[in-house]
Design a protein around this motif. Structure first.
Motif, PDB file in Angstrom:
ATOM      1  N   LYS A  48       0.790  -1.234   0.000  1.00  0.00           N
ATOM      2  CA  LYS A  48       0.000   0.000   0.000  1.00  0.00           C
ATOM      3  C   LYS A  48       0.832   1.301   0.000  1.00  0.00           C
ATOM      4  O   LYS A  48       0.593   2.197  -0.804  1.00  0.00           O
ATOM      5  N   ASN A  49       1.813   1.376   0.907  1.00  0.00           N
ATOM      6  CA  ASN A  49       2.592   2.629   0.994  1.00  0.00           C
ATOM      7  C   ASN A  49       3.322   2.936  -0.307  1.00  0.00           C
ATOM      8  O   ASN A  49       3.396   4.091  -0.738  1.00  0.00           O
ATOM      9  N   ARG A  53     -11.828   5.387 -10.097  1.00  0.00           N
ATOM     10  CA  ARG A  53     -11.351   6.697  -9.642  1.00  0.00           C
ATOM     11  C   ARG A  53     -11.744   6.911  -8.174  1.00  0.00           C
ATOM     12  O   ARG A  53     -10.919   7.228  -7.328  1.00  0.00           O
ATOM     13  N   GLU A  54     -13.034   6.700  -7.890  1.00  0.00           N
ATOM     14  CA  GLU A  54     -13.530   6.915  -6.525  1.00  0.00           C
ATOM     15  C   GLU A  54     -12.889   5.956  -5.537  1.00  0.00           C
ATOM     16  O   GLU A  54     -12.534   6.321  -4.425  1.00  0.00           O
ATOM     17  N   GLU A  55     -12.752   4.730  -5.965  1.00  0.00           N
ATOM     18  CA  GLU A  55     -12.167   3.691  -5.114  1.00  0.00           C
ATOM     19  C   GLU A  55     -10.708   4.031  -4.770  1.00  0.00           C
ATOM     20  O   GLU A  55     -10.256   3.805  -3.650  1.00  0.00           O
ATOM     21  N   THR A  56     -10.003   4.613  -5.740  1.00  0.00           N
ATOM     22  CA  THR A  56      -8.596   4.974  -5.512  1.00  0.00           C
ATOM     23  C   THR A  56      -8.510   6.088  -4.464  1.00  0.00           C
ATOM     24  O   THR A  56      -7.694   6.031  -3.548  1.00  0.00           O
ATOM     25  N   TYR A  57      -9.422   7.080  -4.599  1.00  0.00           N
ATOM     26  CA  TYR A  57      -9.415   8.159  -3.603  1.00  0.00           C
ATOM     27  C   TYR A  57      -9.767   7.621  -2.218  1.00  0.00           C
ATOM     28  O   TYR A  57      -9.248   8.074  -1.209  1.00  0.00           O
ATOM     29  N   ARG A  93      -9.291   4.508  -1.017  1.00  0.00           N
ATOM     30  CA  ARG A  93      -8.335   3.565  -0.418  1.00  0.00           C
ATOM     31  C   ARG A  93      -6.950   4.163  -0.184  1.00  0.00           C
ATOM     32  O   ARG A  93      -6.175   3.628   0.597  1.00  0.00           O
ATOM     33  N   PHE A  94      -6.620   5.243  -0.925  1.00  0.00           N
ATOM     34  CA  PHE A  94      -5.270   5.804  -0.826  1.00  0.00           C
ATOM     35  C   PHE A  94      -5.354   7.294  -0.517  1.00  0.00           C
ATOM     36  O   PHE A  94      -6.409   7.904  -0.650  1.00  0.00           O
ATOM     37  N   ASP A  95      -4.203   7.849  -0.151  1.00  0.00           N
ATOM     38  CA  ASP A  95      -4.154   9.275   0.151  1.00  0.00           C
ATOM     39  C   ASP A  95      -3.625  10.003  -1.093  1.00  0.00           C
ATOM     40  O   ASP A  95      -2.465  10.402  -1.142  1.00  0.00           O
TER      41      ASP A  95
END
Ligand code: GMT
Length: 384
Positions: A135-136, A156-160, A162-164
């Motif tokens: 993840k990092n 797109r939404e899922e990326t926002y 799950r990640f910073d």
């Protein structure tokens, strides 16, 4: 432009999209350099302005896990420096975005003008990428990219979520070659597979657990239970093949199911299909569904991820809750036993596929490359 494209070579969606994009860009007179660990499955014939570069991996007895990411970064740096790449476009974040970042760091000023564009495809975000062991690194590498695209609004939404992510993510959906993927006359093949003019149900995937191939077999069994004469063609191969074969044996329907293995000419098989099944447990887009729809095949899918952006419920097929075999079976029976419904869904499927027409989407990538390049140039001139 001189464009570097980095991808996996496999039959999986990201490799297919990357290779088809490379071919489309080459047709528009760009020079494309494809970098991968093997020749991509869709890079079938020689094309004058596509060069394929295989990642050189030198193994050593010390390495239990040979450092592919480093060999890749090394070769990316060579590509930028010696092939004078204008844009480096990597497909699937892991490890491509990370290796690309490293390559740019190695070259420093020499690579300052080369935007690194990362296209997120799916499991690089939803399954593998969000695993704590990666993840990092994924978070960092996406944020270090000069441009980031996702293949669906969902991704797109899922990326926002799950990640910073501090970047704008541009949605550029997957695309289809409507000339290649269209219904064609494959009567000889249909007769050989279905001597009694049985209906044909098709599933295409890499047979990973997420694709739910045994569930495809279970849905198909519902069709047979309703006295519809049909054959199931399973295209592809992978870890779940044995479980799918086992499900056929348990249900006693092996004679009606054909495992065709990995195939290059999927469009020929789709041309004889009456129905396409894609009950995946995770799917950010569902390129296989789009290919089927382009061949005028109605789709029954699970109602998850990006699938509702491709398969429209009641119009191009139907969507059911995850693992709801009865729901999928009922819709399958409706479609296969009602000719006018089938015709309507098939026509709509093709129309919907037309909205993902290849040249339109390739133009969007071209525009995005230019935009990222301009932003980078602006950034470096304001730093002077
Ligand atoms: O998991 C796969 O099937 C392969 C994977 C890949 O990245 O190679 O496919 C993903 O990318 C495809 C192309 O953008 C999408 O159509 C698939 O929906 C997506 N797969 C999943 O999300 C499971």
């Amino acid at each position: 432009m001189n464009i570097g494209i980095v991808c996996y070579p496999t039959f999986g969606g990201s490799g297919v999209v990357a290779t088809e994009l490379a071919k489309g860009l080459a047709q528009r007179d760009h020079n494309v350099h494809i970098l991968s660990y093997a020749r991509p499955a869709r890079l079938d014939t020689f094309r004058t302005n596509i060069s394929y570069h295989e990642v050189n991996m030198n193994t050593y007895p010390l390495f239990e896990y040979p450092p592919y990411d480093l060999a890749l970064a090394n070769q990316m740096a060579s590509l930028i420096e010696y092939e004078k790449i204008d844009v480096l476009h990597v497909h699937y974040a892991i490890p491509h975005a990370t290796s690309a970042y490293l390559a740019k760091q190695i070259l420093g000023e020499k690579a300052e003008h080369v935007p690194l564009i990362t296209t997120l495809h799916g499991t690089d975000i939803t399954i593998v990428g969000s695993d704590p062991s990666y993840k990092n690194v994924v978070d960092f590498s996406i944020n270090q990219s000069d441009g980031v695209t996702a293949v669906s609004e969902y991704l797109r939404e899922e990326t926002y979520e799950r990640f910073d992510i501090k970047k704008d993510i541009e949605v550029i959906p997957n695309f289809i070659d409507l000339d290649r993927f269209q219904k064609s006359d494959q009567n000889h093949f249909k007769k050989a597979i279905c001597p009694n003019d049985e209906k044909v149900v098709v599933h295409v995937s890499n047979f990973r657990e997420v694709k739910r191939v045994p569930e495809v077999v279970s849905v198909f069994a519902k069709i047979l239970e309703n006295d519809i004469e049909a054959k199931l063609l399973l295209v592809g191969d992978g870890p779940d093949r044995q479980r799918a074969e086992q499900r056929c044996r348990e249900l006693g329907i092996c004679d009606q199911v054909r495992f065709l293995g990995k195939q290059d000419q999927v469009e020929d098989i789709l041309s004889i299909a009456d129905l396409f099944l894609i009950p995946s447990g995770s799917e950010t887009f569902g390129l296989a569904a789009l290919e089927a729809m382009s061949c005028s095949v109605p789709v029954i899918s699970s109602n998850i991820g990006g699938l509702p952006e491709v398969n429209i419920h009641g119009k191009t097929g139907y969507l059911c809750d995850l693992d709801d075999i009865d729901c999928m079976g009922d819709y399958a029976v409706n479609i296969l036993s009602d000719e006018s419904l089938h015709k309507e869904l098939a026509e709509n499927a093709r129309k919907q596929a037309e909205t993902f027409e290849m040249s339109k989407i390739i133009s969007r990538y071209e525009e995005y490359y230019k935009q990222c390049k301009q932003q980078l140039e602006k950034k470096s001139s304001s730093a002077v």
